[in-house]
Write an enzyme that holds these catalytic residues in place. Structure first.
Site, PDB file in Angstrom:
ATOM      1  N   ALA A  49       0.783  -1.238   0.000  1.00 28.57           N
ATOM      2  CA  ALA A  49       0.000   0.000   0.000  1.00 28.57           C
ATOM      3  C   ALA A  49       0.811   1.283   0.000  1.00 28.57           C
ATOM      4  O   ALA A  49       0.233   2.358   0.093  1.00 28.57           O
ATOM      5  CB  ALA A  49      -0.918   0.008   1.235  1.00 28.57           C
ATOM      6  N   SER A  50       2.132   1.207  -0.101  1.00 28.60           N
ATOM      7  CA  SER A  50       2.932   2.396   0.207  1.00 28.60           C
ATOM      8  C   SER A  50       3.478   3.153  -0.998  1.00 28.60           C
ATOM      9  O   SER A  50       3.912   4.300  -0.854  1.00 28.60           O
ATOM     10  CB  SER A  50       4.100   2.009   1.118  1.00 28.60           C
ATOM     11  OG  SER A  50       4.857   0.960   0.544  1.00 28.60           O
ATOM     12  N   GLY A  52       3.402   3.556  -5.664  1.00 33.04           N
ATOM     13  CA  GLY A  52       2.875   3.170  -6.964  1.00 33.04           C
ATOM     14  C   GLY A  52       1.388   2.898  -6.990  1.00 33.04           C
ATOM     15  O   GLY A  52       0.576   3.654  -6.442  1.00 33.04           O
ATOM     16  N   PHE A  74       6.191  -2.956   3.432  1.00 34.38           N
ATOM     17  CA  PHE A  74       7.470  -3.329   4.045  1.00 34.38           C
ATOM     18  C   PHE A  74       8.441  -2.198   3.761  1.00 34.38           C
ATOM     19  O   PHE A  74       9.080  -2.171   2.712  1.00 34.38           O
ATOM     20  CB  PHE A  74       7.959  -4.646   3.445  1.00 34.38           C
ATOM     21  CG  PHE A  74       8.937  -5.402   4.315  1.00 34.38           C
ATOM     22  CD1 PHE A  74       9.268  -4.974   5.585  1.00 34.38           C
ATOM     23  CD2 PHE A  74       9.524  -6.570   3.848  1.00 34.38           C
ATOM     24  CE1 PHE A  74      10.158  -5.678   6.380  1.00 34.38           C
ATOM     25  CE2 PHE A  74      10.414  -7.288   4.630  1.00 34.38           C
ATOM     26  CZ  PHE A  74      10.731  -6.843   5.902  1.00 34.38           C
ATOM     27  N   ASP A 111       6.716  -8.125   6.321  1.00 36.99           N
ATOM     28  CA  ASP A 111       6.774  -8.972   5.130  1.00 36.99           C
ATOM     29  C   ASP A 111       5.406  -9.575   4.836  1.00 36.99           C
ATOM     30  O   ASP A 111       4.949 -10.478   5.533  1.00 36.99           O
ATOM     31  CB  ASP A 111       7.813 -10.070   5.355  1.00 36.99           C
ATOM     32  CG  ASP A 111       7.959 -11.010   4.172  1.00 36.99           C
ATOM     33  OD1 ASP A 111       7.332 -10.759   3.120  1.00 36.99           O
ATOM     34  OD2 ASP A 111       8.697 -12.009   4.299  1.00 36.99           O
ATOM     35  N   TYR A 225       0.777  -6.147 -15.157  1.00 34.54           N
ATOM     36  CA  TYR A 225       1.062  -5.447 -16.413  1.00 34.54           C
ATOM     37  C   TYR A 225       1.309  -6.494 -17.483  1.00 34.54           C
ATOM     38  O   TYR A 225       2.013  -7.477 -17.246  1.00 34.54           O
ATOM     39  CB  TYR A 225       2.294  -4.536 -16.276  1.00 34.54           C
ATOM     40  CG  TYR A 225       2.711  -3.910 -17.592  1.00 34.54           C
ATOM     41  CD1 TYR A 225       1.941  -2.900 -18.163  1.00 34.54           C
ATOM     42  CD2 TYR A 225       3.830  -4.352 -18.284  1.00 34.54           C
ATOM     43  CE1 TYR A 225       2.291  -2.337 -19.382  1.00 34.54           C
ATOM     44  CE2 TYR A 225       4.184  -3.794 -19.501  1.00 34.54           C
ATOM     45  CZ  TYR A 225       3.410  -2.786 -20.048  1.00 34.54           C
ATOM     46  OH  TYR A 225       3.747  -2.241 -21.259  1.00 34.54           O
ATOM     47  N   TYR A 235       7.563  -9.706 -20.835  1.00 37.20           N
ATOM     48  CA  TYR A 235       6.417  -9.681 -19.928  1.00 37.20           C
ATOM     49  C   TYR A 235       5.452 -10.845 -20.112  1.00 37.20           C
ATOM     50  O   TYR A 235       4.755 -11.212 -19.173  1.00 37.20           O
ATOM     51  CB  TYR A 235       5.655  -8.358 -20.060  1.00 37.20           C
ATOM     52  CG  TYR A 235       6.229  -7.286 -19.182  1.00 37.20           C
ATOM     53  CD1 TYR A 235       6.016  -7.303 -17.817  1.00 37.20           C
ATOM     54  CD2 TYR A 235       7.007  -6.264 -19.701  1.00 37.20           C
ATOM     55  CE1 TYR A 235       6.548  -6.328 -16.993  1.00 37.20           C
ATOM     56  CE2 TYR A 235       7.541  -5.282 -18.884  1.00 37.20           C
ATOM     57  CZ  TYR A 235       7.304  -5.325 -17.533  1.00 37.20           C
ATOM     58  OH  TYR A 235       7.835  -4.364 -16.719  1.00 37.20           O
ATOM     59  N   LYS A 244       2.630 -14.501 -14.495  1.00 37.17           N
ATOM     60  CA  LYS A 244       1.372 -13.850 -14.827  1.00 37.17           C
ATOM     61  C   LYS A 244       0.317 -14.870 -15.247  1.00 37.17           C
ATOM     62  O   LYS A 244      -0.872 -14.717 -14.927  1.00 37.17           O
ATOM     63  CB  LYS A 244       1.604 -12.801 -15.917  1.00 37.17           C
ATOM     64  CG  LYS A 244       2.487 -11.646 -15.440  1.00 37.17           C
ATOM     65  CD  LYS A 244       2.786 -10.650 -16.534  1.00 37.17           C
ATOM     66  CE  LYS A 244       3.765  -9.589 -16.036  1.00 37.17           C
ATOM     67  NZ  LYS A 244       3.238  -8.759 -14.944  1.00 37.17           N
ATOM     68  N   VAL A 273       4.012   2.301 -16.148  1.00 39.14           N
ATOM     69  CA  VAL A 273       4.351   3.555 -15.476  1.00 39.14           C
ATOM     70  C   VAL A 273       5.756   3.420 -14.899  1.00 39.14           C
ATOM     71  O   VAL A 273       6.309   2.323 -14.816  1.00 39.14           O
ATOM     72  CB  VAL A 273       3.354   3.900 -14.344  1.00 39.14           C
ATOM     73  CG1 VAL A 273       1.988   4.241 -14.899  1.00 39.14           C
ATOM     74  CG2 VAL A 273       3.269   2.762 -13.332  1.00 39.14           C
TER      75      VAL A 273
END
Length: 397
Positions: A49-50, A52, A74, A111, A225, A235, A244, A273
């Site tokens: 949550a911190s 990007g 983390f 973690d 992505y 990717y 993915k 991004v």
């Protein structure tokens, strides 16, 4: 202390608390300008949550839908006059802004792959929220220590079956370079899937469900992505692509589990991004510099907050979600516009050291990179001393 940017490779080793706070306020202002998110979530867990996309999801849920949020991350706290990480300062600013608006916010630093943090999260939900109605999974980590085996797996960015030569930018020397990536071994592929695949997301949802802290009708989404032709060797067709594909398999089981109680699980595909993770991938600085040039010229350029705010409004909580044939929610449509991708491909091999700043928006890329660490934000006086020792209220460690 006065803090200036110091860049080493794809990492800025300094961070600016006031700049990070200003960046968070900019994102909040964007969400506020768009008005309330209709029928949005009310109690949200964001794992990762911190920074990007994860930070953007927390901001959009809180300041767009008025949601109480619990964020897991983390990050390194400031210590001995050494600044903390950008994610630490972002989260502190988020808490300050949420408190000013009467929004419930709790954070857990640790973690996310561990059983311990899952248990702490469940306890915090029971205490502060009761249940959650949205779980966002936005973890970008290079390694994972498996909570059951104790084995540490390292992800690998490699093609499969054959070597691949990639064009890119040596960002330190501002020069075009080519990188030859050798194919991944079976063990490297398996390790990459263990880190970046769907297993930990499934473990989170299983643990939350077993603990009774998922509300009826709860939704979950994991961010990913995919890209287009120019990035597919890495990717989709490479080791990360196998992870993915594992995510795509995992979501089917999660969707079945949640659908039984009126909920849903989706993979959400977001545009490219600048992040700390993407800047470490050999071809991405060049791709992003070209993409910025083309999309800005068309007026369609977006960053993390525009992407995720739109995802919540249009797809996760919209009447007509943008869903592809595999059931993924797609927020990357403007990036994949054929006219955009055709132009990027046309320019790809034309870029040289001499025309780097004219054919691409490398200047814009560099500015976005520094913004990740709180530098280059409008209205911040970078010549003024700033206090690095910032605390996060309601933090569980």
């Amino acid at each position: 202390m006065i803090i200036k940017p110091r860049v080493r490779g794809f990492i800025c080793v300094t961070t600016h608390p006031a700049g990070c706070a200003a960046s968070v306020r900019e994102q909040i202002a964007y969400v506020a300008r768009r008005g309330p998110i209709e029928r949005g979530p009310k109690k949200v867990l964001v794992i990762g949550a911190s920074t990007g996309y994860g930070l953007a999801a927390r901001i959009a849920a809180a300041f767009g839908a008025g949601a109480a949020t619990l964020g897991v991350f983390f990050e390194r706290a400031p210590a001995d006059a050494k600044p903390g990480t950008a994610g630490w300062y972002n989260s502190a600013a988020f808490h300050d802004e949420a408190a000013a608006r009467g929004l419930q916010a709790t954070s857990i630093n640790g973690d996310a792959f561990s059983d311990e943090i899952k248990h702490k999260t469940i306890d915090a939900i029971r205490r502060d929220l009761g249940q959650v109605d949205l779980v966002v999974y936005s973890v970008a980590a290079p390694r994972r220590t498996h909570p059951k085996t104790g084995v540490t797996h390292q992800s690998t960015l490699k093609p499969i079956g054959h070597a691949v030569r990639l064009r890119g930018i040596d960002t330190d020397n501002e020069a075009i370079k080519e990188t030859l990536l050798q194919p991944a071994t079976p063990d490297e592929i398996a390790d990459t899937v263990a880190v970046m695949g769907g297993e930990d997301w499934r473990m989170w949802i299983d643990a939350l469900d077993a603990a009774g802290v998922l509300a009826d009708g709860a939704k979950t989404t994991a961010f990913t992505y995919l890209g287009e032709q120019v990035t597919h060797d890495i990717y989709w067709n490479g080791s990360i692509g196998e992870a993915k594909k594992d995510l795509d398999r995992t979501v089917l089981a999660l969707r079945g589990k949640l659908a039984a109680r009126g909920g849903d699980a989706r993979v959400s595909v977001l545009k490219a991004v600048v992040t700390q993770a993407s800047s470490a991938i050999p071809m991405m600085p060049l791709y992003l510099s070209l993409l910025f040039k083309v999309m800005k010229a068309r007026g369609t350029h977006e960053g993390c907050i525009e992407q995720v705010d739109g995802l919540l409004r249009d797809s996760l909580y919209g009447a007509q979600p943008h869903v592809d044939a595999e059931g993924r929610l797609r927020a990357d449509r403007l990036e994949l516009d054929p006219a955009v991708q055709t132009r990027v491909l046309e320019l790809w091999d034309q870029v040289t050291d001499d025309n780097l700043y004219t054919l691409t928006d490398f200047a814009g890329y560099k500015a976005e990179f520094l913004r990740l660490f709180g530098f280059g934000i409008d209205g911040v006086d970078y010549d003024a001393p700033v206090e690095p020792n910032v605390r996060i209220p309601n933090l569980i460690e």
